[in-house]
Scaffold this active site. Structure first.
Site, short mmCIF file in Angstrom:
data_model
loop_
_atom_site.label_atom_id
_atom_site.label_comp_id
_atom_site.label_asym_id
_atom_site.label_seq_id
_atom_site.Cartn_x
_atom_site.Cartn_y
_atom_site.Cartn_z
N PHE A 14 1.01 -1.11 -0.34
CA PHE A 14 0.24 0.19 0.45
C PHE A 14 0.64 0.99 -0.18
O PHE A 14 2.12 1.20 0.23
CB PHE A 14 -1.00 -0.02 0.91
CG PHE A 14 0.07 0.19 2.26
CD1 PHE A 14 0.69 0.88 3.22
CD2 PHE A 14 0.08 -1.19 3.62
CE1 PHE A 14 1.54 0.91 4.38
CE2 PHE A 14 0.70 -2.04 4.39
CZ PHE A 14 0.79 -0.46 4.83
N PHE A 68 1.98 3.77 1.85
CA PHE A 68 3.55 3.73 1.32
C PHE A 68 4.16 2.64 2.58
O PHE A 68 5.12 3.17 3.28
CB PHE A 68 4.41 4.49 1.41
CG PHE A 68 3.96 6.15 0.08
CD1 PHE A 68 4.10 5.36 -1.39
CD2 PHE A 68 3.26 7.08 0.56
CE1 PHE A 68 3.71 6.65 -2.09
CE2 PHE A 68 2.77 8.00 0.29
CZ PHE A 68 3.03 7.64 -1.63
CU1 CUA Z 1 4.81 1.53 -4.24
CU2 CUA Z 1 6.20 2.40 -5.26
#
Ligand code: CUA
Length: 155
Positions: A74, A76
């Site tokens: 996802f 981050f």
């Molecule tokens: Cu997730 Cu680049």
């Protein structure tokens, strides 16, 4: 229209190369059943965090030296954040995304695939060398792309 002889030869070679390429592509796709490691199994991307087993990402022991790793990628990061397996473990990775397209790469191994929202991408790898393996996103996915990583420890 007059075509020079060499021009004709190059045209035939060019068209022939293209035809050969398309033929090989069709043989690979249809006769040999090649496909990307995703788009076989799909789930609702809006409900990834509620859909088992992705509601509780992690490792499950499925055999003597075999594990299933259900993971989400996802913005981050990856879930779970850290994993640990014994030396020689065979790990079946199953990864999906709730938001945008991410990458899943373990440098130094042949594990490298795209993670698409709603698609479950899978790959299997046997960890025969001890160490800390980095798992990173290699698909630009936004402002935090460069910090998107996790590790799998093998010992
Ligand atoms: Cu997730 Cu680049």
């Amino acid at each position: 229209m007059h075509l020079h002889r060499y021009e004709k030869i190059w045209l035939i070679l060019g068209a022939g190369g293209l035809a050969l390429f398309i033929l090989l592509l069709c043989i690979n796709a249809f006769a040999m059943g090649m496909a990307p490691p995703s788009n076989m199994t799909m789930i609702d991307p809006a409900k990834v965090t509620e859909t088992p087993p992705f509601d509780n990402p992690g490792l499950t022991k499925v055999g003597e030296q075999e594990y299933d790793a259900y993971m989400t990628a996802f913005a981050f990061g990856f879930a779970p954040n850290k994993m640990e397996v014994p030396l020689g473990a065979k790990v079946n990775f199953h990864v999906t995304s709730p938001d945008v397209i991410h990458g899943f790469q373990i440098p130094g191994t042949n594990v490298n695939f795209m993670v698409l929202p709603g698609h479950i991408s899978s790959a299997t790898y046997t960890f025969d060398e001890p160490g800390e393996y980095l798992i990173l996103c290699n698909e630009y996915c936004g402002a935090g792309h460069q910090v998107m990583a996790t590790t799998i420890i093998v010992k």
